[in-house]
Design an enzyme around this catalytic site. Structure first.
Site: not given
Ligand code: PBG
Length: 326
Positions: A198, A251
């Site tokens: 991520k 992601k």
């Molecule tokens: C954290 C989380 C995020 C997303 C999914 N889980 C935000 C981040 O890491 O700042 C992002 C998902 C998206 O942008 O659609 N809980």
């Protein structure tokens, strides 16, 4: 293979029926997962301005979406919660009466096992500072303290009946700790989807409006991955697999198809990829302006993610993609 003119690759592209027969990648609704935001204390669903078509849901409207998703064959639903009250620890994250456990129970009652129920595990929606866990004096997230809280969250969601918990906080050791916690609490059947690779991405912008998880200062660069790093993703994915993740996630998705393809080549585990809020918002915004055929571009984007190696794709467009599946 012989060359032109005996070989003409256009032969199999001539008609729609030929193309359909020989396509390598099909988007089956079962391979799609719909992320859903559930907000505590809402009377009616509330549109998210930066994500046309996406709503913050009440328990009742989220349950209704679950029925629709089940009816069109969508594979699963990923729950995010927005609590009524936030504090420095994010203690509403593991409240058994919080938005995610409450929605999970209602959805399970409505659709049984007809839909896989996933729950995102992170503190950023629950802390008053918007960070993914408790902060140290230097302002960075305290890794080991955050992991302890993720275990509590995961247990609350498992108790509420979710099939899969998906830790997204990018803390080191989070998967192993959650696996141990679940097993010790007799939740050996609950699986873990690790947000393994991520990235610290600008494409999460609209999500922070949807999930009300904007940060009061700072960023997530000290725990999420550097967008320039490709080899490091192989390390992250391998570690999470070794810690006991059942599914590994990459992601964002479309800007990281190389990472996804590497993962597919290196690992024989189920892979997920998340078409995140910014990817969705870009396509929708261009479509609203008439600059793109929105439905075709969305289908092509999600197909590319599937083609690059994701077994399942998380997308805010899951319902309409499933409805239009041929
Ligand atoms: C954290 C989380 C995020 C997303 C999914 N889980 C935000 C981040 O890491 O700042 C992002 C998902 C998206 O942008 O659609 N809980």
């Amino acid at each position: 293979m012989s060359a032109f003119p005996s070989t003409r690759l256009r032969r199999l592209r001539r008609t729609a029926a030929l193309r359909r027969s020989f396509t390598e990648t099909r988007l089956h609704p079962a391979a799609l997962v719909l992320p859903v935001f559930v907000k505590e204390g809402l009377d009616d669903p509330e549109p998210v301005g930066s994500m046309p078509g996406v709503l913050q849901h009440t328990i009742a409207s989220a349950t209704d979406v679950a029925r629709q998703a089940r009816d069109v064959g969508v594979g699963g639903m990923l729950l995010f919660g927005i609590p009524a009250a936030k504090d420095a620890l994010g203690s509403s994250g593991w409240d058994p009466a919080g938005p995610v456990p409450t929605a999970a129970r209602a959805i399970r009652d409505a659709v049984g096992d007809g839909l896989v129920v996933w729950a995102d595990v992170c503190q950023c929606e629950y802390t008053d500072h918007g960070h993914c866990g408790p902060l140290r004096d230097d302002g960075l997230v305290d890794n080991d303290a955050a992991v302890e809280l993720y275990v509590r969250d995961a247990l609350a969601y498992a108790d509420a009946g979710v099939d899969l918990v998906a830790p997204s906080g990018m803390m080191d050791g989070q998967v192993a700790a959650i696996r141990r916690g679940l097993d010790a609490a007799d939740h050996g059947d609950v699986g873990i989807v690790a947000y393994a690779a991520k990235y610290a991405s600008a494409f999460y912008g609209p999500f922070r409006e949807a999930a009300e998880s904007g940060m009061v200062g700072g960023d997530r660069a000290s725990h999420q991955m550097d967008p320039g790093n490709r080899r490091e993703a192989v390390l992250e994915l391998g570690l999470d697999a070794a810690e006991g993740a059942d599914v590994l996630m990459v992601k964002p998705a479309m800007p990281y198809l190389d990472v996804l393809a590497d993962a597919r080549r290196n690992l024989d585990v189920p892979l997920a990829a998340y078409q995140v809020s910014g990817e969705y918002a870009m396509l929708r915004a261009a479509a609203e302006r008439g600059w793109l055929d929105g439905d075709a571009a969305m289908r092509e984007a999600v197909t590319s993610i599937h083609r690059a190696g994701a077994d399942v794709v998380l997308t805010y467009a899951a319902l309409e993609l499933a409805r239009n599946a041929s």
